[in-house]
Enzyme design. Structure first.
Site, PDB file in Angstrom:
ATOM      1  N   SER A  50     -27.978  31.845 153.655  1.00 28.92           N
ATOM      2  CA  SER A  50     -27.118  33.028 153.604  1.00 28.92           C
ATOM      3  C   SER A  50     -27.263  33.880 152.353  1.00 28.92           C
ATOM      4  CB  SER A  50     -25.659  32.595 153.742  1.00 28.92           C
ATOM      5  OG  SER A  50     -25.323  31.724 152.676  1.00 28.92           O
ATOM      6  N   SER A  51     -27.956  33.379 151.334  1.00 30.11           N
ATOM      7  CA  SER A  51     -28.132  34.219 150.144  1.00 30.11           C
ATOM      8  C   SER A  51     -29.339  33.784 149.339  1.00 30.11           C
ATOM      9  CB  SER A  51     -26.873  34.221 149.272  1.00 30.11           C
ATOM     10  OG  SER A  51     -26.590  32.930 148.802  1.00 30.11           O
ATOM     11  N   ASP A 112     -20.869  22.401 156.401  1.00 31.95           N
ATOM     12  CA  ASP A 112     -21.430  21.574 155.346  1.00 31.95           C
ATOM     13  C   ASP A 112     -22.765  20.949 155.753  1.00 31.95           C
ATOM     14  OD1 ASP A 112     -21.890  19.994 153.192  1.00 31.95           O
ATOM     15  OD2 ASP A 112     -20.163  18.661 153.501  1.00 31.95           O
ATOM     16  N   ALA A 113     -23.831  21.403 155.109  1.00 24.95           N
ATOM     17  CA  ALA A 113     -25.178  20.904 155.429  1.00 24.95           C
ATOM     18  C   ALA A 113     -25.339  19.425 155.095  1.00 24.95           C
ATOM     19  CB  ALA A 113     -26.223  21.710 154.665  1.00 24.95           C
ATOM     20  N   TYR A 237     -32.836  23.969 130.466  1.00 28.70           N
ATOM     21  CA  TYR A 237     -33.129  23.806 131.897  1.00 28.70           C
ATOM     22  C   TYR A 237     -34.063  22.628 132.168  1.00 28.70           C
ATOM     23  CZ  TYR A 237     -33.455  24.931 136.793  1.00 28.70           C
ATOM     24  OH  TYR A 237     -33.372  24.841 138.157  1.00 28.70           O
ATOM     25  N   THR A 277     -28.954  35.257 141.059  1.00 25.76           N
ATOM     26  CA  THR A 277     -28.376  34.864 142.349  1.00 25.76           C
ATOM     27  C   THR A 277     -26.970  34.353 142.067  1.00 25.76           C
ATOM     28  OG1 THR A 277     -29.033  32.540 142.254  1.00 25.76           O
ATOM     29  CG2 THR A 277     -30.645  34.061 143.196  1.00 25.76           C
TER      30      THR A 277
END
Ligand code: NAI
Ligand code: NA
Length: 400
Positions: A50-51, A112-113, A237, A277
């Site tokens: 969805s995004s 919920d995946a 990261y 994002t």
């Protein structure tokens, strides 16, 4: 009602449905004229559709040459007394509408995946209505929590370092300010939990269950997305909790590749560029890097957004002309190659040290950063009537 942007910190609390529709159309228009995906997949499942990168993958595979039917899974909220709902909710709807106009399936599953029920529903749908088999599974979930499938207890991810704490600036989009923030050192449990949430375990579980159900076609591929970045961001990261989880994801790709090669299939991780994002704006101390990166890459004419990255990934890497997927020494696909080019990184480091809380809105590409963020939520797009009075009924009539 007139729908206005509402931002709290780095979280959008409203979305403009018709702005989201425009953003979908813009992405479709881009891939229609870009270097096309040839001999691509025809039946695709996208987890996290969805995004961000997942949505861009779906648009690229449907409209960028391959003409794939797609199933998208995402966790989104529709209109209710709480508000208009999330951008992803509308992205799903307008993606499906555009797909259907083009004669393609754009089936949406919202929920919920991680749940066993979702796996069962999707498999049932593939068998009964989607032609029985998948050619590609895209794994693009980004989340802070995952339930333990055995106990239901929640694992929570943390964004922390694995060495010394790091202090660095982060951006508050609500107030347009840059604030110092310290990222602490993770406990061993936090490291492990982040790996559970953002590592490869759930991806492997999906591939296993799809494979056991017999819905993976011969030659089926799967891909998940990762980030590595330059040395300057390693402490926050690559060498932090998120990087550790990604290392697990990379190892999972190798295991899945061995397994899938038995049926002529392949599994990859694609390392992508740093982009704005819904998920990435949370990463502390990362925004000055993005501000500098965008500025340098735009100046050089090599800037890409999610859609450009995904079209390049599918057209030139996963379904590239020479049939062999190009990878690095660690078997990773690199579409972060332009970001990491030496002269780009050189200029980015020079610029980053000049960016301060006083000058960041002009020294770096804050304009671009903020516009990207607003556009993720359907605002600041050209051609949208933001003064339009939109009724609640109009929104509830739109179905996923
Ligand atoms: P995003 O926040 O835009 O998209 C996440 C997707 O996951 C959404 O569709 C959301 O609905 C879905 N989702 C989350 N929890 C779910 C659940 N429980 N059930 C079903 N769906 C759920 O995130 P973004 O940035 O596109 O991230 C996707 C992947 O790309 C991640 O693996 C991320 O690490 C990776 N990546 C991101 C980069 C960036 O700069 N944004 C750079 C390189 C890789
Ligand atoms: Na191709």
């Amino acid at each position: 009602m007139i729908i206005e942007p509402v931002v709290k910190g780095v979280v959008a609390r409203s979305a403009h449905p018709f702005g989201c529709q425009q953003a979908i159309r813009n992405q479709i228009n881009y891939v229609r004229t870009a270097d096309p995906v040839t001999d691509g997949p025809k039946k695709v499942l996208v987890l996290g559709a969805s995004s961000g990168f997942g949505l861009a993958s779906r648009i690229s595979l449907a409209f960028g040459g391959s003409m794939a039917d797609t199933i998208g899974i995402s966790f989104e909220r529709g209109p209710s007394e709480k508000g208009v709902g999330t951008a992803g909710w509308y992205n799903n709807i307008f993606f499906r509408e555009e797909a259907e106009k083009a004669g393609l399936i754009g089936k949406n599953f919202i929920g919920d995946a991680f749940s066993p029920q979702m796996r069962q529903q999707v498999i049932e749908y593939i068998k009964t209505e989607f032609g029985g088999q998948l050619d590609l599974v895209v794994y693009s979930l980004a989340t802070g929590v995952r339930p333990n499938p055995e106990t239901g207890e929640l694992w929570r991810s943390s964004i922390k370092t694995m060495g010394e704490p790091v202090t660095g600036p982060t951006i508050n989009i609500e107030t347009d300010t840059m604030e110092q923030m310290t990222i602490g050192t993770a406990t061993p449990e936090e490291v492990e939990d982040t790996e559970k949430v953002m590592g490869g375990e759930d991806w492997a579980s999906w591939i296993d269950i799809l494979s056991d159900a017999g819905v993976l076609a011969t030659g089926c591929k799967t891909v998940a997305y990762s980030y590595v970045g330059p040395k300057a961001t390693y402490p926050i990261y690559h060498q932090g909790t998120l990087g550790r989880a990604k290392a697990h994801l990379h190892a999972t790709a190798d295991q899945l590749n061995n397994k899938m090669s038995e049926m002529g299939g392949e599994a990859y991780v694609s390392v992508c560029k740093a982009l704005v994002t819904k998920a990435s704006v949370f990463i502390p101390a990362f925004s000055p890097y993005i501000l500098a990166l965008f500025k340098v890459m735009k100046d050089k004419g090599v800037h890409e957004g999610c859609i450009e990255q995904m079209q390049r990934l599918y057209a030139q890497r996963l379904y590239g002309k020479d049939k062999i997927v190009p990878v690095d020494d660690n078997r990773l696909i690199r579409v972060d190659d332009w970001e990491l080019e030496e002269d780009i990184q050189q200029q980015v480091s020079e610029l980053m040290v000049k960016i301060t809380p006083e000058n960041f809105t002009t020294m770096g590409d804050y304009q671009g950063y903020k516009t990207d963020f607003m556009q993720l939520n359907g605002f600041d797009l050209e051609g949208v009537d933001y003064q339009a009075d939109i009724s609640f009924e109009t929104l509830t009539q739109l179905v996923a």
